[in-house]
Design a protein around this motif. Structure first.
Motif, PDB file in Angstrom:
ATOM      1  N   LEU B 211      71.102  43.139  -0.126  1.00 43.28           N
ATOM      2  CA  LEU B 211      70.275  44.053   1.052  1.00 43.28           C
ATOM      3  C   LEU B 211      68.781  44.240   1.178  1.00 43.28           C
ATOM      4  CD1 LEU B 211      73.506  45.529   2.326  1.00 43.28           C
ATOM      5  CD2 LEU B 211      72.340  43.576   3.327  1.00 43.28           C
ATOM      6  N   ALA B 224      60.460  51.716   4.968  1.00 43.97           N
ATOM      7  CA  ALA B 224      61.086  51.141   5.979  1.00 43.97           C
ATOM      8  C   ALA B 224      61.952  50.634   4.844  1.00 43.97           C
ATOM      9  CB  ALA B 224      60.599  49.922   6.254  1.00 43.97           C
ATOM     10  N   THR B 225      62.500  50.428   3.722  1.00 47.05           N
ATOM     11  CA  THR B 225      63.742  49.510   3.471  1.00 47.05           C
ATOM     12  C   THR B 225      64.727  50.958   3.206  1.00 47.05           C
ATOM     13  OG1 THR B 225      62.821  47.667   2.904  1.00 47.05           O
ATOM     14  CG2 THR B 225      65.240  48.760   1.163  1.00 47.05           C
ATOM     15  N   HIS B 228      65.616  52.402   6.697  1.00 46.49           N
ATOM     16  CA  HIS B 228      66.454  51.934   7.948  1.00 46.49           C
ATOM     17  C   HIS B 228      68.069  50.799   6.857  1.00 46.49           C
ATOM     18  CE1 HIS B 228      63.836  51.632  11.043  1.00 46.49           C
ATOM     19  NE2 HIS B 228      62.689  51.622   9.973  1.00 46.49           N
ATOM     20  N   VAL B 229      67.566  50.437   5.541  1.00 43.85           N
ATOM     21  CA  VAL B 229      68.914  50.129   4.959  1.00 43.85           C
ATOM     22  C   VAL B 229      69.964  51.136   4.383  1.00 43.85           C
ATOM     23  CG1 VAL B 229      69.875  48.222   3.436  1.00 43.85           C
ATOM     24  CG2 VAL B 229      67.429  48.287   5.258  1.00 43.85           C
ATOM     25  N   PRO B 232      70.890  54.586   6.031  1.00 44.93           N
ATOM     26  CA  PRO B 232      72.154  54.414   6.874  1.00 44.93           C
ATOM     27  C   PRO B 232      74.023  54.312   6.691  1.00 44.93           C
ATOM     28  CG  PRO B 232      71.037  53.337   7.916  1.00 44.93           C
ATOM     29  CD  PRO B 232      70.160  53.891   6.872  1.00 44.93           C
ATOM     30  N   LEU B 233      73.331  53.308   5.592  1.00 47.77           N
ATOM     31  CA  LEU B 233      74.750  52.492   4.815  1.00 47.77           C
ATOM     32  C   LEU B 233      75.046  53.408   3.570  1.00 47.77           C
ATOM     33  CD1 LEU B 233      73.491  49.371   3.359  1.00 47.77           C
ATOM     34  CD2 LEU B 233      75.103  49.462   4.862  1.00 47.77           C
TER      35      LEU B 233
END
Lengths: 353, 308
Positions: B211, B224-225, B228-229, B232-233
């Motif tokens: 991911l 950004a990773t 955005h990734v 949230p997870l």
């Protein structure tokens, strides 16, 4: 996909249309003591559907990751469209990847997944919406835009991953065994779809697979990997009909490898030769040899009916077991267990490997 | 449940149960087997008693006490029904300030824990070698095995005038903050850090590596990773961790006594009233209880508790 076509025509090519889409020179990749790729030179042309084929651990995925930028080579250089990107991070390469298990963001809807790359490029919202919708149209899944990846079937996820990569209009699309997780029927359907999409968008596809049939079906050219080395690069026909090495001959399809006494008797040289089963005919033992053929007397040991064809395991009088494949189009079967037969095939089908 | 494990086949039974005792226990098993409610009751009687009598019962008693009053002459607690205690808490500025300060400290502790746990977890889950990862995991869990007072006392020494922190900061022309709210936040953050770090780390470990690769492949740089990734997870893990750091900070009073200096928190006020004015202390202890319930409801709304 008119937009993509227009774009392909108008893209300024940094070093002219002559340079290959991907050029790997002297690539070496080591992980500790293990050498995954040893001294690889490879040029992949623009618009080519190129497959990296090999068993697991042969280095094909490592090459893909080197092109994507997830790995840095231990030696050699990577050029994309003529530009040296050897040490550029993935986000600075005009290359996108479809991952083996799709790597869709589980917390984002299908729409948000496809939109992600466009958002990072700071495209205006209206344009993003248009391009995402168009991409979902291309994969024929406009109705799943609001679903989460967990609510999709395997085939749908695979297509969404494809759309997410294609929406960025990369110069090269990398696909890491994208069909591996699908069942046989879906895989065959997706193969046709992939080929169609590739033709439509006209960009370079680099496809990693361990499935030789898939590689032969889809590719313009294939590189066969074995233990970190490319054994042969060529069109599917080249590889299948004229395998350069023992590994290629046996990895692609089934083949009969003949060497020693039998080879010497047939061809005059004891070197390794390959004959494909489908080229071998089973004839009555007393049949006169036809001109321009190789022939040998043998006994049928096994007969296996496989639907469109029947497979025969036959033992020559020297004790070598060969496989012959005969289409089930004549009066069946051509021979039964224990029959004495004459095996015959055109000389041009005996390849030195 | 595996039926065969409970009912012995007749042939085996006759062979295995020789004595009358064995036969009797077999009879009990058979009797129980046909009465699922009795079995369930036998299974749950102890935990239910613990939960119902000791836990909820004492909470209800506390709640009732909050409405009682103290006789001004005899200083004895008298059962009654008066809202005086609550009125006092709501109207006296000192109590209001203490409640708000405690909530603020708890939030600060939670943020501090999260701010340290995130990069540490990222490093452990995605960068560190297996060896380093194991060492760090032990490092995180280690304070859980040390006595509470030992930990608090060592922070007291750290913050003391002329102590290690003073010594460390003096070359930079700074004074150690000394005992106070800052020292209290740091100490509490240290105490409850494992409760944040463990869920964050294990959530990060569960995020598939590809991911992150996909994000960078699609143009995402590190930040950004993360935004955005990863974040949230990690939300469920962060919320789960924050429930611990927040509610434990809300209830603590010993750390405040050791390193808080003059800082009063709800806990210290309750502790100092517990003998003088038990009903007031009881009423004040309803405040963190209510805040935690509200916090849990908010966490549930966010969907982070789905897996419990």
């Amino acid at each position: 996909m008119t937009a993509t076509q227009t774009r392909a025509e108008t893209t300024p090519q940094e070093t002219g249309p002559g340079s290959p889409a991907i050029s790997l020179q002297g690539i070496v990749k080591k992980f500790g003591d293990f050498t995954a790729v040893r001294s690889l030179d490879l040029d992949i042309g623009r618009g080519e559907f190129f497959s990296l084929l090999g068993p697991s651990g042969s280095g094909k995925t490592t090459v893909l990751r080197l092109i994507a930028g997830f790995e840095t080579p231990s030696g050699g250089s990577v050029r994309l469209g003529g530009r040296d990107v050897t040490s550029s991070p993935p986000f600075d390469r005009s290359v996108n990847t479809v991952f083996q298990d799709y790597a869709l963001f589980p917390h984002m809807s299908v729409f948000q997944n496809v939109e992600y790359g466009l958002k990072l490029r700071r495209l205006p919202k209206a344009q993003r919406r248009r391009e995402v919708e168009q991409a979902l149209e291309t994969i024929r899944l406009p109705h799943v835009a609001d679903r989460l990846p967990s609510q999709l079937s395997g085939g749908q996820r695979q297509r969404v991953a494809l759309a997410r990569a294609l929406v960025l209009k990369p110069e090269v699309l990398l696909l890491d065994e994208p069909l591996g997780a699908l069942d046989k029927q879906l895989r065959e359907q997706m193969q046709i779809e992939l080929k169609e999409i590739q033709r439509r968008v006209g960009i370079t596809f680099v496809f990693v697979t361990h499935d030789q049939e898939e590689a032969l079906t889809l590719s313009d050219r294939v590189a066969v990997f074995n233990e970190g080395v490319v054994e042969q690069i060529g069109t599917p026909e080249d590889l299948y009909e004229r395998p350069a090495t023992r590994f290629v001959a046996s990895f692609l399809g089934t083949t009969n490898l003949i060497e020693g006494a039998l080879a010497e008797r047939l061809t005059g040289r004891p070197d390794l030769h390959s004959v494909r089963p489908e080229h071998i005919r089973l004839l009555p033992l007393d049949r006169q040899p036809a001109p321009g053929t190789h022939g040998v007397a043998a006994t049928v040991r096994e007969v296996v009916y496989t639907g469109p064809a029947t497979r025969y395991a036959v033992e020559t009088d020297d004790g070598e077991v060969l496989i012959a494949l005969a289409g089930n189009d004549g009066p069946t079967p051509a021979a039964t267990r224990g029959d004495r037969v004459r095996l015959e095939w055109d000389r041009r089908f005996t390849y030195a490997v | 449940m595996n039926r065969q494990a409970v009912i012995t086949p007749p042939s085996v039974r006759s062979a295995a149960s020789d004595g009358p005792a064995a036969r009797r226990s077999g009879a009990l098993s058979r009797w129980l087997y046909s009465r699922p409610r009795v079995r369930l009751g036998a299974l749950l009687v102890l935990p239910l008693a613990w939960l119902g009598v000791l836990y909820i019962g004492s909470l209800l008693l506390l709640f009732a006490t909050a409405f009682w009053r103290v006789d001004t002459f005899t200083s004895k607690v008298q059962p009654a029904f008066t809202l005086d205690n609550f009125v006092r808490l709501a109207t006296e500025p000192a109590y209001q300030a203490t409640a708000l300060r405690t909530i603020g400290i708890s939030l600060a502790v939670t943020l501090l824990c999260a701010a340290v746990a995130l990069p540490l977890g990222l490093y452990m889950a995605k960068v560190a070698s297996r060896r380093v990862r194991t060492l760090l995991a032990i490092g995180i869990a280690l304070p859980l095995w040390a006595g509470y007072l030992v930990k608090v006392y060592s922070w007291r020494i750290s913050f003391t005038t002329g102590g290690p922190l003073d010594w460390l900061l003096r070359p930079f022309g700074l004074d150690a903050p000394g005992y106070g709210t800052g020292a209290l936040v740091v100490t509490l953050a240290y105490l409850w850090f494992p409760f944040m770090a463990v869920p964050v780390y294990s959530a990060l470990r569960q995020i598939p590596e590809n991911l992150f690769e996909a994000s960078s492949d699609l143009g995402g740089r590190s930040w950004a990773t993360v935004r955005h990734v990863a974040l949230p997870l990690l939300k469920p893990a962060l919320i789960a961790g924050s429930i611990f750091t927040f509610s434990l900070s809300l209830g603590d009073y010993i750390a405040a006594q050791f390193v808080g200096g003059k800082t009063q928190v709800i806990g210290t006020v309750i502790a100092s009233n517990i003998n003088l004015n038990p009903p007031l202390a009881a009423a004040f202890s309803m405040v963190p209880l209510a805040v935690v319930v509200l916090y849990l409801l908010a966490a549930r709304r966010s969907g982070a508790l789905k897996h419990f």
